[in-house]
Design a protein around this motif. Structure first.
Motif, PDB file in Angstrom:
ATOM      1  N   PHE A  36      47.606   9.085  15.157  1.00  0.00           N
ATOM      2  CA  PHE A  36      47.419   7.952  14.240  1.00  0.00           C
ATOM      3  C   PHE A  36      47.209   8.344  12.773  1.00  0.00           C
ATOM      4  CE2 PHE A  36      45.478   6.444  18.376  1.00  0.00           C
ATOM      5  CZ  PHE A  36      46.604   5.736  18.767  1.00  0.00           C
ATOM      6  N   ARG A  37      46.994   9.621  12.507  1.00  0.00           N
ATOM      7  CA  ARG A  37      46.739  10.102  11.142  1.00  0.00           C
ATOM      8  C   ARG A  37      45.644   9.270  10.462  1.00  0.00           C
ATOM      9  NH1 ARG A  37      49.654  14.354  10.068  1.00  0.00           N
ATOM     10  NH2 ARG A  37      51.466  14.660  11.377  1.00  0.00           N
ATOM     11  N   LEU A  38      44.516   9.206  11.118  1.00  0.00           N
ATOM     12  CA  LEU A  38      43.378   8.395  10.654  1.00  0.00           C
ATOM     13  C   LEU A  38      42.547   9.172   9.637  1.00  0.00           C
ATOM     14  CD1 LEU A  38      42.232   7.267  14.210  1.00  0.00           C
ATOM     15  CD2 LEU A  38      43.280   5.786  12.502  1.00  0.00           C
ATOM     16  N   PRO A  39      41.750   8.450   8.819  1.00  0.00           N
ATOM     17  CA  PRO A  39      40.769   9.171   8.000  1.00  0.00           C
ATOM     18  C   PRO A  39      39.771   9.892   8.923  1.00  0.00           C
ATOM     19  CG  PRO A  39      40.575   6.776   7.711  1.00  0.00           C
ATOM     20  CD  PRO A  39      41.744   7.010   8.600  1.00  0.00           C
ATOM     21  N   ARG A  40      39.123  10.922   8.375  1.00  0.00           N
ATOM     22  CA  ARG A  40      38.233  11.770   9.202  1.00  0.00           C
ATOM     23  C   ARG A  40      37.200  10.957   9.973  1.00  0.00           C
ATOM     24  NH1 ARG A  40      36.471  17.364   6.788  1.00  0.00           N
ATOM     25  NH2 ARG A  40      34.446  16.580   7.404  1.00  0.00           N
TER      26      ARG A  40
END
Ligand SMILES: [Zn+2]
Length: 224
Positions: A36-40
């Motif tokens: 999903f390439r989410l924020p940390r």
């Protein structure tokens, strides 16, 4: 001593295996949450929630599978609940849980930071809900909608098989709510903690507990 053997197994086997696997997950971007390439912060939140849910599933399996139950019943044999119960597992249960833990880390995509957050939260949670802390009732009832509490987990430690099949969560209450296994309406003074056939302190001493899973008369899931 039982807790010591279990802690030693976690330190010498589970942690080296799982920590190095988690570093590989980060390096090679394995697993669901990496898609999903989410924020940390969101990646950590999702990974921790999924670890909590898959631990819930593992806990159900340790009761449902007759071989796993032989091991997990050692934890349930304790005659009263306190923070020590939280660590009182048969060390073989800790060994057989390593492949499950490895699958959790790889399938979810748990990076070392998320893993460390989850390990700390889980330790705090299991020490809390196995403890004999008595919270003000209204506060405890409100809190039990969010996380597992000592009163609800006490119901899971009942010697009554039907009550034992409730309140499986090790963290968020959400999983029991979603699965319809949350149980709250059992007066604490009616619960006998432990497993049937083990009511004397000498029956739950170290030697007996270490050999219990391998005893010929060790029965199947929920039948003890
Ligand atoms: Zn259990």
């Amino acid at each position: 001593m039982l807790s010591g053997l279990s802690a030693l197994t976690i330190r010498c086997l589970e942690m080296p295996v799982i920590n190095s696997l988690s570093r590989q997950v980060q390096l090679r971007r394995w697993g669901l949450v990496k898609r999903f390439r989410l924020p940390r912060w969101a990646e950590d939140l999702l990974a921790v929630a999924l670890l909590d849910y898959t631990l819930f599933v593992w806990h159900v399996l340790t009761h449902r599978n007759r071989w796993l139950w032989r091991l997990h019943k050692v934890h349930h044999a304790d005659l009263d609940l306190d923070a020590c119960t939280a660590l009182r597992f048969h060390f073989v249960e800790m060994i057989v849980s390593v492949p499950w833990r490895a699958a959790q880390v790889v399938a979810i995509g748990v990076n070392p930071r998320s893993l460390s957050i989850w390990q700390r939260l889980l330790m705090a949670s299991i020490l809390f809900h196995h403890s004999n802390v008595r919270l003000p009732e209204r506060f405890e009832r409100a809190m039990s909608w969010l996380v597992m509490t000592p009163r609800l987990h006490g119901i899971h430690h009942s010697s009554e098989p039907a009550l034992r099949d409730t309140n499986w969560s090790s963290g968020l209450a959400l999983w029991d709510i979603l699965h319809g296994t949350r149980k709250t309406d059992v007066p604490q003074d009616t619960i006998r903690i432990g497993i049937e056939g083990f009511i004397q302190p000498e029956q739950v001493r170290l030697g007996h507990m270490l050999s219990l899973p391998f005893a010929r008369d060790s029965e199947g899931p929920g039948e003890t």
